[in-house]
Design an enzyme around this catalytic site. Structure first.
Site, PDB file in Angstrom:
ATOM      1  NE  ARG A 237      -4.226  -1.357   0.159  1.00  0.00           N
ATOM      2  CZ  ARG A 237      -4.359  -2.445  -0.836  1.00  0.00           C
ATOM      3  NH1 ARG A 237      -3.478  -2.589  -1.687  1.00  0.00           N
ATOM      4  NH2 ARG A 237      -5.513  -3.131  -0.782  1.00  0.00           N
ATOM      5  CD  GLU A 266      -2.685   3.308  -5.317  1.00  0.00           C
ATOM      6  OE1 GLU A 266      -3.712   2.544  -5.759  1.00  0.00           O
ATOM      7  OE2 GLU A 266      -1.778   2.949  -4.959  1.00  0.00           O
ATOM      8  CG  HIS A 285      -2.941  -0.730  -6.883  1.00  0.00           C
ATOM      9  ND1 HIS A 285      -3.500  -0.193  -5.479  1.00  0.00           N
ATOM     10  CD2 HIS A 285      -2.662  -2.185  -6.567  1.00  0.00           C
ATOM     11  CE1 HIS A 285      -3.289  -0.928  -4.777  1.00  0.00           C
ATOM     12  NE2 HIS A 285      -3.406  -2.171  -5.217  1.00  0.00           N
TER      13      HIS A 285
HETATM   14  C1  GLV Z   1      -4.805  -5.145  -4.159  1.00  0.00           C
HETATM   15  O1  GLV Z   1      -4.178  -4.143  -3.855  1.00  0.00           O
HETATM   16  C2  GLV Z   1      -5.366  -5.851  -3.165  1.00  0.00           C
HETATM   17  O2  GLV Z   1      -5.570  -5.641  -2.012  1.00  0.00           O
HETATM   18  O3  GLV Z   1      -5.962  -7.012  -3.693  1.00  0.00           O
END
Ligand code: GLV
Length: 326
Positions: A237, A266, A285
């Protein structure tokens, strides 16, 4: 009448049919107040909530008095107010297993791309700059047989360690809340405190969930402990790393490079200084974002919601004790 469920991320037709066989499904594009107001009846009756990428907080829960289970299409659940869910004994389900290997592949893509300057040199070749044999200004650094420090030895950390140990002959250090005997026996990983890990690693790979304890865990002081030849990878994160401090370290070359799949904000703002640095490899991401794995996550999330609404919390439930106190 079938019980009602709110869906806030599209599903493939087969998975949607599976859900519709049991529930009255209302699909919305997000969970903001305007959306809730225009589907007020569906939100007030819904027993289940399925989707990802939107905040599920106290204000939303107040609009959903019948809610019994949330199912997120993600492993991370930092967008959920867990205390508020626990207080109402609402189950929170997630998808922790299906994405492990895919995210570990993404981590390795970032390790290789940042160490071997893959994206930077790709742009250079495509810009027509390759006019003669390359020299040391285009050299990069080795990955194989280097020291990899993994911060957070969960499932993904283990899958990264496996690749590093068997594929790249790397020496593995790790830091986690507790010792991981399997990481030590299978991959010869060595437990270290965080400072030792930062000081000794050639690659520091942060794979942590976002909590109050992990926010800005890697800041100015921690970055200053890393070798100037080291590379930071963040695939957990964004807010776990202080991005301003990271930008300064990369600009001042007190850190060689970074590979980032996640950001404090983001989508990362297009004018962020970080994006102007050549020694940063960025991804939007996409840790788990392959066709196969995203399908698998949605499949698991549908199964998780059905199981939770049937009272089955053995698999993939974040808060079983809160839902069914002993
Ligand atoms: C992606 O970041 C997730 O938490 O699956």
């Amino acid at each position: 009448m079938k019980p009602s469920v709110i869906l806030y991320e599209p599903l493939p037709a087969d998975l949607r049919s599976q859900l519709e066989a049991r529930y009255q499904v209302t699909e919305v594009s997000n969970l903001d107040s305007h959306t809730i107001a225009s589907h007020a009846a569906a939100f007030s009756e819904a027993v289940g909530l399925l989707g990802s990428g939107s905040k599920v907080d106290q204000a939303l829960l107040e609009q959903m008095p019948a809610l019994r289970a949330c199912s997120t299409i993600s492993v991370g659940y930092d967008l959920f107010d867990l205390d508020a869910l626990d207080a109402r004994r609402i189950a929170l389900m997630h998808t922790p297993t299906v994405l492990t290997e895919t995210v570990a592949d993404t981590v390795f893509a970032l390790i290789l791309a940042s160490a071997r300057r893959v994206t930077e040199l790709d742009s250079w070749v495509k810009a027509g700059e390759w006019k003669k044999s390359i020299g040391p200004e285009h050299f990069s650094i080795d990955v194989h047989h280097k020291t990899l420090g993994i911060v957070g030895m969960g499932r993904i950390g283990m899958a990264v360690a496996q690749r590093a140990h068997y594929g790249f002959g790397m020496n593995i250090l790790y830091n986690a809340r507790k010792h991981h005997p399997q990481a030590e026996s299978r991959f010869s990983a060595k437990y270290c405190d965080i400072n030792q890990l930062l000081e000794q690693s050639d690659f520091v790979c942060v794979i942590l969930p976002l909590t109050e304890q992990t926010r800005h865990l890697i800041g100015e002081e921690q970055l200053s402990r890393m070798k100037p030849s080291a590379i930071l990878i963040n695939a957990g994160r964004g807010p776990v790393v202080d991005e301003q401090a990271l930008t300064r370290a990369l600009k001042n070359h007190t850190l060689y490079a970074a590979g980032l799949d996640v950001f404090e904000q983001e989508p990362v703002p297009a004018n962020a200084e970080l994006l102007s640095l050549p020694n940063v490899v960025t991804l939007p991401h996409v840790g788990s974002a392959t066709h196969e794995t995203r399908y698998g996550m949605k499949r698991d999330a549908v199964e998780n919601l059905i199981a939770a609404l049937d009272g089955k919390l053995e698999k993939n439930c974040v808060n079983p004790q809160a839902v069914n106190p002993a």
